[in-house]
Write an enzyme that holds these catalytic residues in place. Sequence first.
Site, PDB file in Angstrom:
ATOM      1  N   SER A 555     -14.214  58.408  32.444  1.00  0.00           N
ATOM      2  CA  SER A 555     -14.462  60.350  31.719  1.00  0.00           C
ATOM      3  C   SER A 555     -15.429  60.342  32.001  1.00  0.00           C
ATOM      4  O   SER A 555     -16.402  59.889  31.801  1.00  0.00           O
ATOM      5  CB  SER A 555     -12.712  60.458  31.447  1.00  0.00           C
ATOM      6  OG  SER A 555     -12.643  62.283  32.160  1.00  0.00           O
ATOM      7  N   ASP A 640      -8.175  59.536  41.950  1.00  0.00           N
ATOM      8  CA  ASP A 640      -8.501  60.230  40.371  1.00  0.00           C
ATOM      9  C   ASP A 640      -9.203  61.233  41.986  1.00  0.00           C
ATOM     10  O   ASP A 640     -10.125  61.605  42.377  1.00  0.00           O
ATOM     11  CB  ASP A 640      -9.724  59.491  39.895  1.00  0.00           C
ATOM     12  CG  ASP A 640     -10.395  60.201  38.881  1.00  0.00           C
ATOM     13  OD1 ASP A 640      -9.429  61.510  38.505  1.00  0.00           O
ATOM     14  OD2 ASP A 640     -10.803  59.899  38.298  1.00  0.00           O
ATOM     15  N   HIS A 672      -6.963  58.351  37.773  1.00  0.00           N
ATOM     16  CA  HIS A 672      -8.082  58.513  37.008  1.00  0.00           C
ATOM     17  C   HIS A 672      -7.603  57.509  35.478  1.00  0.00           C
ATOM     18  O   HIS A 672      -8.218  57.041  35.022  1.00  0.00           O
ATOM     19  CB  HIS A 672      -8.158  60.236  36.091  1.00  0.00           C
ATOM     20  CG  HIS A 672      -8.997  60.299  35.510  1.00  0.00           C
ATOM     21  ND1 HIS A 672     -10.306  60.454  36.010  1.00  0.00           N
ATOM     22  CD2 HIS A 672      -9.209  60.162  33.655  1.00  0.00           C
ATOM     23  CE1 HIS A 672     -11.331  61.226  35.096  1.00  0.00           C
ATOM     24  NE2 HIS A 672     -10.189  60.934  33.477  1.00  0.00           N
TER      25      HIS A 672
END
Length: 697
Positions: A555, A640, A672
Amino acid sequence: MKKLVILPVLALLLSVGTKQKSMAEENKTYVPDTPKLSSDVMTPEVLWSFGRIGNTELSPDGKTVLFGVTYYHIDENKPYRELYTVPVKGGDVKQITNTALNESGAQWRPDGKKIGYLFAKDGDMQLWEMNPDGSNPTQISAIEGGISGFKYSPDQKHILYVKAIKLDETINDLFPDMPKANARLENDLMYRHWDSWHDYTYNHPFIAAYGEGMITAGTDLLEGKRYDSPGKPFDGIEELAWSPDGKQVVYSCKKMTGKAYSLSTNSDLYLYDLASKKTVNLTEENKGYDKSPTFSPDGSKLAWTSMERDGYEADQTRVFVRDMKTGKTTNYSKDWEQHAAHLSWSRDGQSIFFISDIHATDEIYQLDLASGKIDRLTDGVHNYQTVVETADGQLVAQKVSMSQPAELYVVNPKNGKDEPLTAVNKGTLDQLEMGKVEERWVKTVDDKEMLVWVIYPPHFDPNKKYPTLLYCQGGPQGTVSQFWSYRWNFQMMAANDYIIVAPNRRGLPGFGMEWLEQISKDYGGLNIQDYFSAIDALAKEPFVDENRLGAVGASYGGFSVNYLAGHHEGRFKAFISHCGIFNFDQMYVTTEEMWFENWDIGGPYWDKSNQVAQRSYSFSPHLFVEKWDTPILVIHGEKDFRIPYTQGMGAFNAAVLRDVPAQFLYFPEESHWVTSAQNGIVWQRVFKNWLDKWLKK
């Protein structure tokens, strides 16, 4: 290095392993025996064998804990979840369910004589009840389409339940003569969120009479409204609360749709009165998040968590309390810089227990309402995750650390000492050698002190030189605390014979608001220098091989890796970027939560007059690809939608076009995160193989 030792357990699941196995074979559930390990070093398979505790509920009399445990069956690639109870004062853990389907949302009925839970025996998730010993399971609801959550009213006259209501037209509704058409026609934003396309439905809370036969219908508190309560995709039944007299319900809701929803974090708390059927906004003046309402035991007060600023999802999470008679609201965090989560009233209603992050650990705190004083009750190298007071004034809390998955503990609020209540994973942990976890403080470039966790390999030899990994945290306002992860697991990484360096760089909570907020609109600034400060300090150690350094992260951590790839000046020999931002311009117009981009980046890339935003876009990793020269593994999931998978494709493709050694690990069914067992193990294997290839030649 000593093995992790857990104190003698009050109740041990593993003592009934043989019996559970025969039950499992008969009922096709999966509660495995303790595995016999061939090595005392963690492997991905061992990591995925741990039982995962969750859904902890204390009985109304404060004497018994209800909880669930999930085990993943690797061969079947699916989870199995069962429910258990254990007395607060000790005794046997009792497994009270044993089915091939997963029970969820379990809670005690207010009189303590039944346990309610969600179960999908015939396809749709419905409310069921059973006796506290698991006997006599009985279906209570038959709601068309099923429900996703519920709460008993304290007087047991009503049930509050959550149901998805279809309010939007699909392409087949618009063109009924085209029943095989597979398309979407969008008119506004928020058509997909995190990991799911909008399914044309909205979560609505309903109230139905209880105790008058099967529940088949109820009153929709948001009838005809395109709003969600609980909010999608992560909120649950904790966002709705009954008043103790059963006459009112408070629920959180962000009453916006489309573009407006994507730009704002302004959720409010709404009070619904059953008799008048009127709804009142209790938090209209506050423009940030208002969430997780909970009434005091006597109903005179309502507590919740609140953020002040609209559009800032990492703002300070404060403790607010409202006097329900006078309407006076008090901010008990006014002179306190930390965040508060998991509020829980004391049984006498005079104080509130909660969890807060301080210096990279999550501790239990107590707020005294009369004085406004906040006291820290615990202090250790751990993360407490939940807390509730028992009948005798002790606390039941869920706790993890970098070296242990979640277990339940009884905590003495007077001295902060705890004793284990469960030991679901003791048999496996006793066979493992965990690496030492060490706290260090490192000087930053601007002469501040930064806490850095250093995790050593099991069987660490100070006379050896180890390849070393810099861990880059996501969020960006996530926390590098004592969390236990089933992907970014520090002990798993260290077990591969690496030193792990995990800095609490700028932008993380637990070190004051100035430290937390510095990162916004400065992605390529001081927090990147913090990474260098951490790895440079550890590279001086005799047991660290400064010529075999890697950097990994997901991320925002994945962005960090992508950015470091163009700025590391030869420090690193390998990178792993999971779900990382590569191109800021494309990120802005393909993500979904625009409030996040506007706050952290400063605005759209086309606003050339916005110098703050333009500086942010100058940090985009794609602008520095000409400097990439270090092998990189890029990982991304197709589902995601927070950071679309094309960001990962862009990073990988750019590396290949630059003749930089690269791999792209792509998961079509993951988002994600990586949540399935076999994908999770593949992730760990590819992760290790890549690093070993470039750092262990």
